[in-house]
Design a protein around this motif. Structure first.
Motif, PDB file in Angstrom:
ATOM      1  N   MET A 112      -7.116  33.735 -23.897  1.00 56.08           N
ATOM      2  CA  MET A 112      -6.979  35.122 -23.467  1.00 56.08           C
ATOM      3  C   MET A 112      -5.524  35.349 -23.103  1.00 56.08           C
ATOM      4  N   ASN A 113      -4.779  35.947 -24.009  1.00 56.86           N
ATOM      5  CA  ASN A 113      -3.351  36.091 -23.775  1.00 56.86           C
ATOM      6  C   ASN A 113      -2.923  37.555 -23.909  1.00 56.86           C
ATOM      7  N   PRO A 114      -3.494  38.458 -23.117  1.00 54.84           N
ATOM      8  CA  PRO A 114      -3.050  39.845 -23.203  1.00 54.84           C
ATOM      9  C   PRO A 114      -1.662  40.002 -22.591  1.00 54.84           C
ATOM     10  N   CYS A 115      -0.831  40.727 -23.273  1.00 54.52           N
ATOM     11  CA  CYS A 115       0.545  40.997 -22.812  1.00 54.52           C
ATOM     12  C   CYS A 115       1.325  39.702 -22.567  1.00 54.52           C
ATOM     13  N   CYS A 116       0.918  38.620 -23.168  1.00 56.99           N
ATOM     14  CA  CYS A 116       1.583  37.309 -23.043  1.00 56.99           C
ATOM     15  C   CYS A 116       1.656  36.817 -21.599  1.00 56.99           C
ATOM     16  N   LEU A 117       0.724  37.234 -20.771  1.00 56.31           N
ATOM     17  CA  LEU A 117       0.753  36.804 -19.366  1.00 56.31           C
ATOM     18  C   LEU A 117       0.471  35.308 -19.227  1.00 56.31           C
ATOM     19  N   GLY A 118      -0.434  34.769 -20.049  1.00 56.46           N
ATOM     20  CA  GLY A 118      -0.704  33.332 -20.001  1.00 56.46           C
ATOM     21  C   GLY A 118       0.493  32.522 -20.446  1.00 56.46           C
ATOM     22  N   LEU A 119       1.196  33.067 -21.441  1.00 53.29           N
ATOM     23  CA  LEU A 119       2.393  32.387 -21.937  1.00 53.29           C
ATOM     24  C   LEU A 119       3.508  32.408 -20.889  1.00 53.29           C
TER      25      LEU A 119
ATOM     26  N   MET B 203       0.856  -1.187   0.000  1.00 55.48           N
ATOM     27  CA  MET B 203       0.000   0.000   0.000  1.00 55.48           C
ATOM     28  C   MET B 203       0.885   1.228   0.000  1.00 55.48           C
ATOM     29  N   ILE B 204       0.508   2.207  -0.805  1.00 52.67           N
ATOM     30  CA  ILE B 204       1.229   3.459  -0.871  1.00 52.67           C
ATOM     31  C   ILE B 204       0.324   4.546  -0.328  1.00 52.67           C
ATOM     32  N   HIS B 205       0.768   5.243   0.683  1.00 51.94           N
ATOM     33  CA  HIS B 205      -0.008   6.326   1.271  1.00 51.94           C
ATOM     34  C   HIS B 205       0.506   7.648   0.723  1.00 51.94           C
ATOM     35  N   ILE B 206      -0.383   8.437   0.135  1.00 49.03           N
ATOM     36  CA  ILE B 206      -0.023   9.738  -0.404  1.00 49.03           C
ATOM     37  C   ILE B 206      -0.476  10.794   0.586  1.00 49.03           C
ATOM     38  N   ASN B 207       0.445  11.629   0.992  1.00 52.86           N
ATOM     39  CA  ASN B 207       0.120  12.687   1.939  1.00 52.86           C
ATOM     40  C   ASN B 207      -0.749  13.737   1.270  1.00 52.86           C
ATOM     41  N   SER B 208      -1.634  14.346   2.064  1.00 51.50           N
ATOM     42  CA  SER B 208      -2.502  15.374   1.511  1.00 51.50           C
ATOM     43  C   SER B 208      -1.734  16.663   1.235  1.00 51.50           C
ATOM     44  N   GLU B 209      -0.520  16.797   1.769  1.00 51.18           N
ATOM     45  CA  GLU B 209       0.283  17.990   1.545  1.00 51.18           C
ATOM     46  C   GLU B 209       0.706  18.115   0.088  1.00 51.18           C
ATOM     47  N   THR B 210       0.914  16.991  -0.582  1.00 49.64           N
ATOM     48  CA  THR B 210       1.427  17.021  -1.942  1.00 49.64           C
ATOM     49  C   THR B 210       0.333  17.233  -2.973  1.00 49.64           C
ATOM     50  N   SER B 211      -0.906  17.433  -2.558  1.00 48.14           N
ATOM     51  CA  SER B 211      -1.980  17.601  -3.525  1.00 48.14           C
ATOM     52  C   SER B 211      -2.299  19.073  -3.774  1.00 48.14           C
ATOM     53  N   MET B 212      -1.297  19.923  -3.732  1.00 41.24           N
ATOM     54  CA  MET B 212      -1.527  21.333  -4.023  1.00 41.24           C
ATOM     55  C   MET B 212      -1.615  21.534  -5.531  1.00 41.24           C
ATOM     56  N   PRO B 213      -2.459  22.455  -5.983  1.00 41.40           N
ATOM     57  CA  PRO B 213      -2.646  22.638  -7.428  1.00 41.40           C
ATOM     58  C   PRO B 213      -1.438  23.323  -8.064  1.00 41.40           C
ATOM     59  N   ASP B 214      -1.139  22.936  -9.298  1.00 41.70           N
ATOM     60  CA  ASP B 214      -0.028  23.565 -10.001  1.00 41.70           C
ATOM     61  C   ASP B 214      -0.506  24.508 -11.113  1.00 41.70           C
ATOM     62  N   ARG B 215      -1.809  24.508 -11.400  1.00 41.47           N
ATOM     63  CA  ARG B 215      -2.459  25.457 -12.302  1.00 41.47           C
ATOM     64  C   ARG B 215      -1.949  25.380 -13.736  1.00 41.47           C
ATOM     65  N   VAL B 216      -1.592  24.193 -14.211  1.00 44.56           N
ATOM     66  CA  VAL B 216      -1.113  24.027 -15.577  1.00 44.56           C
ATOM     67  C   VAL B 216      -2.254  24.218 -16.576  1.00 44.56           C
ATOM     68  N   VAL B 217      -3.420  23.668 -16.274  1.00 44.79           N
ATOM     69  CA  VAL B 217      -4.554  23.761 -17.207  1.00 44.79           C
ATOM     70  C   VAL B 217      -5.005  25.211 -17.355  1.00 44.79           C
ATOM     71  N   TRP B 218      -5.084  25.919 -16.256  1.00 43.78           N
ATOM     72  CA  TRP B 218      -5.491  27.324 -16.298  1.00 43.78           C
ATOM     73  C   TRP B 218      -4.494  28.140 -17.120  1.00 43.78           C
ATOM     74  N   SER B 219      -3.208  27.880 -16.937  1.00 47.88           N
ATOM     75  CA  SER B 219      -2.181  28.586 -17.705  1.00 47.88           C
ATOM     76  C   SER B 219      -2.286  28.258 -19.187  1.00 47.88           C
ATOM     77  N   LEU B 220      -2.565  27.008 -19.487  1.00 53.47           N
ATOM     78  CA  LEU B 220      -2.697  26.610 -20.888  1.00 53.47           C
ATOM     79  C   LEU B 220      -3.902  27.281 -21.540  1.00 53.47           C
ATOM     80  N   LEU B 221      -5.025  27.344 -20.816  1.00 56.06           N
ATOM     81  CA  LEU B 221      -6.212  28.005 -21.363  1.00 56.06           C
ATOM     82  C   LEU B 221      -5.975  29.503 -21.538  1.00 56.06           C
ATOM     83  N   ASN B 222      -5.305  30.135 -20.603  1.00 52.57           N
ATOM     84  CA  ASN B 222      -4.977  31.550 -20.756  1.00 52.57           C
ATOM     85  C   ASN B 222      -4.019  31.773 -21.923  1.00 52.57           C
ATOM     86  N   THR B 223      -3.115  30.838 -22.130  1.00 49.35           N
ATOM     87  CA  THR B 223      -2.185  30.964 -23.250  1.00 49.35           C
ATOM     88  C   THR B 223      -2.915  30.852 -24.580  1.00 49.35           C
ATOM     89  N   LEU B 224      -3.880  29.945 -24.670  1.00 54.57           N
ATOM     90  CA  LEU B 224      -4.564  29.714 -25.940  1.00 54.57           C
ATOM     91  C   LEU B 224      -5.659  30.731 -26.237  1.00 54.57           C
TER      92      LEU B 224
END
Length: 126
Positions: free
Chosen positions: A68-75, A45-66
């Motif tokens: 709404m990309n004013p001033c290339c902030l999403g990029l 059994m592998i126990h995953i700590n709840s501390e490591t489940s913080m969001p990294d926001r990759v999907v949000w950054s990708l959607l902003n890049t594709l």
């Protein structure tokens, strides 16, 4: 070690048929290997700590890049998000949280500026 010699075939002149059951058993042990243990296999059994489940926001950054990309902030936010994910996989949670926080801030500004630009593009022609 006690070495004993076993003969599997009876002598030709003895008049008895050879002992084929012993040969069959020896062949099964040689082919199949030693008898298996009847105990059930153990599991891991592998126990995953709840501390490591913080969001990294990759999907949000990708959607902003594709979209709404004013001033290339999403990029700009996208590499921060990817670095946050990589740093989290290495185990540096503090560094991952810092990169994720920067990506979050850039994504919020990209979203706000994108919404404002969209509203201005609709309002100005009207």
């Amino acid at each position: 070690m006690n070495h004993t010699v076993q003969t599997f075939f009876a002598p030709v002149n003895s008049g008895q048929p050879p002992n084929y059951e012993m040969l069959k058993e020896e062949h099964e042990v040689a082919v199949l290997g030693a008898p298996h243990n009847p105990a059930p296999p153990t599991s891991t059994m592998i126990h995953i700590n709840s501390e490591t489940s913080m969001p990294d926001r990759v999907v949000w950054s990708l959607l902003n890049t594709l979209f709404m990309n004013p001033c290339c902030l999403g990029l700009i936010a996208f590499p921060y998000s990817m670095t946050s994910r990589d740093t989290k996989m290495v185990g540096d949670l503090t560094g991952a949280q810092a990169y994720a926080s920067t990506a979050k801030c850039l994504n919020i500004w990209a979203l706000i500026l994108g919404i404002l630009m969209t509203i201005l593009l609709i309002v100005i022609p009207v």
